[in-house]
Design a protein around this motif. Structure first.
Motif, PDB file in Angstrom:
ATOM      1  N   VAL A  95      -5.509   5.594   8.416  1.00  0.00           N
ATOM      2  CA  VAL A  95      -5.367   4.302   7.809  1.00  0.00           C
ATOM      3  C   VAL A  95      -6.236   4.213   6.641  1.00  0.00           C
ATOM      4  N   GLU A  96      -7.236   4.265   6.726  1.00  0.00           N
ATOM      5  CA  GLU A  96      -8.446   4.097   5.485  1.00  0.00           C
ATOM      6  C   GLU A  96      -8.104   5.108   4.536  1.00  0.00           C
ATOM      7  N   LEU A  97      -7.442   6.474   4.860  1.00  0.00           N
ATOM      8  CA  LEU A  97      -7.230   7.411   3.682  1.00  0.00           C
ATOM      9  C   LEU A  97      -5.928   6.989   3.063  1.00  0.00           C
ATOM     10  N   ASN A  98      -4.931   6.396   4.039  1.00  0.00           N
ATOM     11  CA  ASN A  98      -3.869   5.989   3.505  1.00  0.00           C
ATOM     12  C   ASN A  98      -3.981   4.730   2.233  1.00  0.00           C
ATOM     13  N   VAL A  99      -5.001   3.668   2.780  1.00  0.00           N
ATOM     14  CA  VAL A  99      -5.385   2.459   2.018  1.00  0.00           C
ATOM     15  C   VAL A  99      -6.032   3.150   0.559  1.00  0.00           C
ATOM     16  N   GLN A 100      -6.647   4.148   0.566  1.00  0.00           N
ATOM     17  CA  GLN A 100      -7.169   4.763  -0.790  1.00  0.00           C
ATOM     18  C   GLN A 100      -6.084   5.205  -1.664  1.00  0.00           C
ATOM     19  N   GLY A 101      -5.031   5.907  -0.780  1.00  0.00           N
ATOM     20  CA  GLY A 101      -3.778   6.498  -1.811  1.00  0.00           C
ATOM     21  C   GLY A 101      -3.146   5.187  -2.257  1.00  0.00           C
ATOM     22  N   ILE A 102      -2.860   4.182  -1.458  1.00  0.00           N
ATOM     23  CA  ILE A 102      -2.008   3.284  -2.036  1.00  0.00           C
ATOM     24  C   ILE A 102      -2.468   2.364  -3.034  1.00  0.00           C
ATOM     25  N   LYS A 103      -3.803   2.010  -2.864  1.00  0.00           N
ATOM     26  CA  LYS A 103      -4.636   1.295  -3.958  1.00  0.00           C
ATOM     27  C   LYS A 103      -4.482   1.796  -5.228  1.00  0.00           C
ATOM     28  N   SER A 104      -4.765   3.292  -5.382  1.00  0.00           N
ATOM     29  CA  SER A 104      -4.755   3.894  -6.666  1.00  0.00           C
ATOM     30  C   SER A 104      -3.281   3.864  -7.445  1.00  0.00           C
ATOM     31  N   GLN A 105      -2.121   4.004  -6.485  1.00  0.00           N
ATOM     32  CA  GLN A 105      -0.888   3.807  -7.113  1.00  0.00           C
ATOM     33  C   GLN A 105      -0.787   2.245  -7.454  1.00  0.00           C
ATOM     34  N   LEU A 106      -1.303   1.364  -6.880  1.00  0.00           N
ATOM     35  CA  LEU A 106      -0.990  -0.196  -7.179  1.00  0.00           C
ATOM     36  C   LEU A 106      -1.724  -0.438  -8.224  1.00  0.00           C
ATOM     37  N   GLU A 107      -2.648   0.351  -8.560  1.00  0.00           N
ATOM     38  CA  GLU A 107      -3.541  -0.074 -10.042  1.00  0.00           C
ATOM     39  C   GLU A 107      -2.845   0.499 -11.163  1.00  0.00           C
ATOM     40  N   THR A 235      16.682  11.731  -1.022  1.00  0.00           N
ATOM     41  CA  THR A 235      17.375  12.747  -1.642  1.00  0.00           C
ATOM     42  C   THR A 235      17.515  13.805  -0.297  1.00  0.00           C
ATOM     43  N   GLU A 236      18.351  15.032  -0.634  1.00  0.00           N
ATOM     44  CA  GLU A 236      18.008  16.007   0.168  1.00  0.00           C
ATOM     45  C   GLU A 236      16.789  16.375   0.600  1.00  0.00           C
ATOM     46  N   GLY A 237      15.827  16.551  -0.274  1.00  0.00           N
ATOM     47  CA  GLY A 237      14.290  16.680  -0.084  1.00  0.00           C
ATOM     48  C   GLY A 237      13.659  15.789   0.707  1.00  0.00           C
ATOM     49  N   GLY A 238      14.271  14.549   0.750  1.00  0.00           N
ATOM     50  CA  GLY A 238      13.509  13.569   1.653  1.00  0.00           C
ATOM     51  C   GLY A 238      13.047  12.508   0.595  1.00  0.00           C
ATOM     52  N   ALA A 239      12.005  11.539   0.916  1.00  0.00           N
ATOM     53  CA  ALA A 239      11.912  10.303   0.140  1.00  0.00           C
ATOM     54  C   ALA A 239      11.289  10.607  -1.324  1.00  0.00           C
ATOM     55  N   ILE A 240      11.577   9.766  -2.239  1.00  0.00           N
ATOM     56  CA  ILE A 240      10.951  10.256  -3.636  1.00  0.00           C
ATOM     57  C   ILE A 240       9.545   9.304  -3.510  1.00  0.00           C
ATOM     58  N   TRP A 241       8.614   9.959  -3.474  1.00  0.00           N
ATOM     59  CA  TRP A 241       7.188   9.450  -3.348  1.00  0.00           C
ATOM     60  C   TRP A 241       6.673   9.161  -4.703  1.00  0.00           C
ATOM     61  N   LEU A 242       5.467   8.302  -4.843  1.00  0.00           N
ATOM     62  CA  LEU A 242       4.650   7.981  -6.069  1.00  0.00           C
ATOM     63  C   LEU A 242       3.725   9.133  -6.242  1.00  0.00           C
ATOM     64  N   ASP A 243       3.514   9.519  -5.189  1.00  0.00           N
ATOM     65  CA  ASP A 243       2.176  10.656  -5.510  1.00  0.00           C
ATOM     66  C   ASP A 243       2.771  11.962  -5.972  1.00  0.00           C
ATOM     67  N   PRO A 244       2.240  12.294  -7.151  1.00  0.00           N
ATOM     68  CA  PRO A 244       2.743  13.569  -7.969  1.00  0.00           C
ATOM     69  C   PRO A 244       2.710  14.873  -7.003  1.00  0.00           C
ATOM     70  N   LYS A 245       1.792  14.871  -5.953  1.00  0.00           N
ATOM     71  CA  LYS A 245       1.774  15.924  -5.209  1.00  0.00           C
ATOM     72  C   LYS A 245       2.925  16.160  -4.418  1.00  0.00           C
TER      73      LYS A 245
END
Length: 419
Positions: A95-107, A235-245
């Motif tokens: 959860v802590e890792l997820n929080v960091q990832g999401i924070k940077s996207q919201l910024e 899409t066929e490949g799954g969700a469209i994520w905000l993370d470029p990786k």
């Protein structure tokens, strides 16, 4: 201030409001703080999360202060909404890792500077230290079980079963709203339509615990749908994520540019900050010159620029144009990676670099005879250039960015050769 609500209504963004008149009156009189939350169920958000936050950003543009809440605590519990079964519990570390990832996207979405700069909060800060007695006596006492059972998210799960853990989720979100109301003067919560029950529980908690005259509001956003009935954002490949990786900027751009004519104007209204006149002009373009796909291009550019920045947008456009024209020589190694992420890849370890050998080894042609025929018939291109010489040998120069060669067979079939 009617201008903001008018704009939201024109965009079709308001789905439910708890007290439309009261909210309008409050917004006309003062600049408020309002919040929207997301639980860190993954280390990235996907485009299904965007609309409530972009709506919060519209409030910020009109002088209000957005509070962005990442649910480090509620993410440990699990929101029953929209799920037919219990969520798998996540570890604290995850959860802590997820929080960091999401924070940077919201910024990237909000402006954190100035008088109404956005505030980032994590409900673990106040709910984490809370003990059981406080939870039961100070909060649990104020919300009736019948009231909770009537919530859609709970009622829909009574047949299949719901744990006490997920049953309490609506209380925990209500505690968030109360905490932000008291400590941040937060008067409104925005969420997707599946959050209506949680938002109204929060208003009930504020009414019971914040004393006479406590004024707070809730608003939900419609579920984003597609005209053909299939699910938005998948899409066929799954969700469209905000993370470029997880979803490259090129794939992200492609997702938006492939929007159907029937959906594109709705999405421009929902997701972009283009004005009414601009969107109406694009609507006329869809009617009169749909082949130009001006609306789709405007949508793809606005979204890619917002989430990934100008440089990644220009890169996505370059890859798109190179693939369309077939001229892939101009692309950098990184652009080749993005553009050809999903094409069949063959690691070539042979010594012989004759084109015929490579075509057979990579299973691009079924036999040496077929390979020779394909080459003679002009069906084979290397990095966008047709090769008709059966004796052709691949050289260093055929390696894009020194790393890979793109071979096309026929009009559409691409293959990547790595060495």
């Amino acid at each position: 201030m009617g201008h903001l609500l008018e704009d939201l209504r024109w965009r079709g963004i308001i789905y439910q409001e708890t007290d439309a008149d009261g909210m309008e009156e409050t917004l006309e009189k003062e600049k408020i703080s309002l919040y929207c939350g997301v639980d860190p169920t993954a280390d990235s958000m996907h485009i299904g999360h965007l609309l409530p936050f972009l709506t919060l950003r519209r409030f910020q543009q009109h002088g209000h202060r957005p509070i962005v809440l990442v649910g480090g605590f509620t993410g440990l519990i699990g929101d029953p909404s929209g799920k037919s079964e219990e969520r798998k519990l996540q570890t604290m570390e995850q959860v802590e890792l997820n929080v960091q990832g999401i924070k940077s996207q919201l910024e990237k979405i909000f402006d954190f500077e100035g008088d109404n700069g956005a505030v980032m909060t994590n409900n673990y800060d106040w709910a984490g230290p809370m003990n059981l007695i406080t939870f039961l006596r100070d909060y649990g006492k104020h919300i009736g079980v019948n009231y909770m059972l009537a919530k859609d998210t709970v009622a829909s799960r009574l047949d299949t079963g719901i744990s006490f853990t997920e049953f309490t989720y609506t209380l925990l979100q209500a505690i968030d709203f109360l905490h932000l109301y008291k400590n941040f003067n937060c008067k409104m919560q925005i969420g997707g339509s599946d959050q209506w029950g949680n938002i109204t529980t929060g208003l009930e908690m504020i009414r019971k615990m914040a004393g006479e005259g406590a004024k707070a509001y809730g608003m939900t956003i419609p579920l984003v749908t597609k005209a053909d009935g299939t699910k938005f954002g998948k899409t066929e490949g799954g969700a469209i994520w905000l993370d470029p990786k997880k979803t490259t900027p090129y794939e992200f751009y492609q997702f938006w540019i492939n929007t159907a004519d029937a959906d594109v104007i709705k999405y421009l209204k929902y997701f972009t900050f283009l004005g009414k006149e601009e969107i109406e002009a694009l609507e006329a373009s869809v009617e009169t010159e749909p082949h130009l796909r001006n609306a789709q291009r405007a949508l793809a550019e606005a979204m890619t620029r917002m989430i990934h920045g100008e440089e990644s947008l220009q890169q996505a456009i370059r890859i798109t144009e190179a693939l369309f024209s077939g001229d892939v020589k101009s692309l950098s190694a990184e652009e080749v990676e993005q553009g050809f992420k999903d094409v069949p890849t063959h690691l070539y370890e042979g010594e012989e670099l004759g084109l015929v050998d490579v075509l057979v080894a990579a299973k691009i042609s079924s036999s040496r005879r077929q390979a020779r025929e394909d080459i003679q018939n002009g069906a084979v291109s290397i990095n966008g250039e047709r090769v008709t010489d059966v004796q052709y040998e691949l050289t260093e120069e055929d390696r894009l960015g020194g790393a890979s060669t793109i071979i096309r067979r026929g009009k559409k079939k691409y293959f990547m050769i790595r060495y």
